[in-house]
Design an enzyme around this catalytic site. Structure first.
Site: not given
Ligand code: DX5
Ligand code: ZN
Length: 239
Positions: A22, A47, A49, A51, A80, A82, A151
Site C-alpha cells: 500500500s 494498492h 489509497d 481518500m 481503493h 475511500m 477492511m
C-alpha cells in the site's frame, strides 16, 4: 459473468497468495524509487489509497497522482476509493490508469449499477466493507465483482491494529464468491497477523507499514508471502 474478464486478475489468482504493497506508507517524496523497489522486491500489484476527507477523516492520493504512477510502472494499480461519491470520479480514475476500482458499500448501498459501470469503463470492479458492516451487505453482489476487500481496521489511516473479528466475514465470503474472485484484506497486516488471515481464506494481503517500514522490501514481501503460504503447507492445522 462467471469468469473474470481481466487477464491481470487471472494472473494474480494464479499466483495466490498475493502481497499488495500500500503506497500510503511509502515515501511520497520518492514515489518512483519506492515503487521500483517494491516491484524489484516481487510485488505483482500496487494498492493505491484514495481518500476525500469526507468519507474518511483524511486526504491522500487523487487522480493526477494515479496518472503519474501509471507512467512509471506496469504493475496493476488496485485503487481503493475511500470517497463519498465514487460514481462521480470512476471514469477519471480509470482514464488515469486504475486497473481496478474498489468502492465502499457504506458509500453506495445499492452498488449494482456502479459495478457494471466500472466494468464497462474497462476496470475490474470491487466492493469494500468496513469492520462494523455485516457480510450480508455485500453478499448479494459477491458474484458480480472481481475483488472483495474486507477492511480489518477503520479506514483512513495506516499503521493501525488488526481486527481479527473480521475474519469471520472472510470465511463467509469464501463460500459465496466465484473461484476467480480475489478475497483481499486491508489494515494491520504484517508478520504477526498474516497467517491468521490466510487461514481464513484471504488471497490478497494489502500491506502498508509492514512493507514500507522494512529495511529490505524484497525480504519483507518474501517473508509475508511465505507466512501466508503456511496454512496451505499445513492443511491439518486449518481444520
Ligand atoms: C487504510 C488504508 C490502507 C492502509 C493500510 O485506510 O486503506 O490501505 O495503507 O496500512 P497498514 O498496512 O499500515 O495497516
Ligand atoms: Zn486501502
Amino acid at each position: 459473468m462467471e469468469r473474470t474478464s481481466f487477464p491481470w486478475v487471472r494472473e494474480l489468482v494464479r499466483h495466490k497468495p498475493i502481497i499488495s504493497p500500500s503506497l500510503l506508507a511509502a515515501d511520497f517524496a520518492n514515489l518512483e524509487r519506492e515503487i521500483r523497489l517494491a516491484e524489484e522486491g516481487g510485488a505483482r500489484v500496487l494498492h493505491v489509497d484514495v481518500m476525500d476527507g469526507h468519507f474518511v477523516p483524511n486526504i491522500s492520493i487523487g487522480v493526477p497522482v494515479v496518472a503519474s504512477i501509471r507512467k512509471i510502472t506496469r504493475l496493476p494499480l488496485d485503487v481503493h476509493l475511500m470517497i463519498s461519491d465514487p460514481d462521480r470520479y470512476a471514469e477519471a480514475f480509470v482514464k488515469a490508469g486504475a486497473d481496478s476500482l474498489l468502492f465502499h458499500i457504506e458509500a453506495v448501498p445499492e452498488p449494482a449499477a456502479l459495478i457494471e459501470k466500472i466494468r464497462a469503463l474497462g476496470a475490474a470492479p470491487g466492493l469494500v466493507l468496513n469492520p462494523g458492516t455485516p457480510a450480508g451487505a455485500v453478499l448479494p453482489y459477491a458474484r458480480q465483482i472481481d475483488i472483495l476487500l474486507t477492511m480489518s481496521v477503520q479506514p483512513g489511516f495506516g499503521g493501525q491494529k488488526f481486527k481479527p473479528e473480521v475474519l469471520e466475514k472472510v470465511r463467509a465470503f469464501k463460500k459465496a464468491v466465484r473461484p476467480d474472485t480475489l478475497l483481499s484484506i486491508d489494515g494491520g497486516i504484517g508478520k504477526w497477523t498474516i497467517e491468521e488471515a490466510a487461514r481464513a481464506g484471504v488471497d490478497m494481503f494489502v500491506a502498508g507499514t509492514s512493507v514500507f517500514d522494512a529495511v529490505n522490501y524484497a525480504q519483507r514481501i518474501n517473508l509475508l508471502r511465505s507466512l501466508a503460504l503456511k496454512p496451505q503447507r499445513e492443511p491439518e492445522e486449518s481444520k
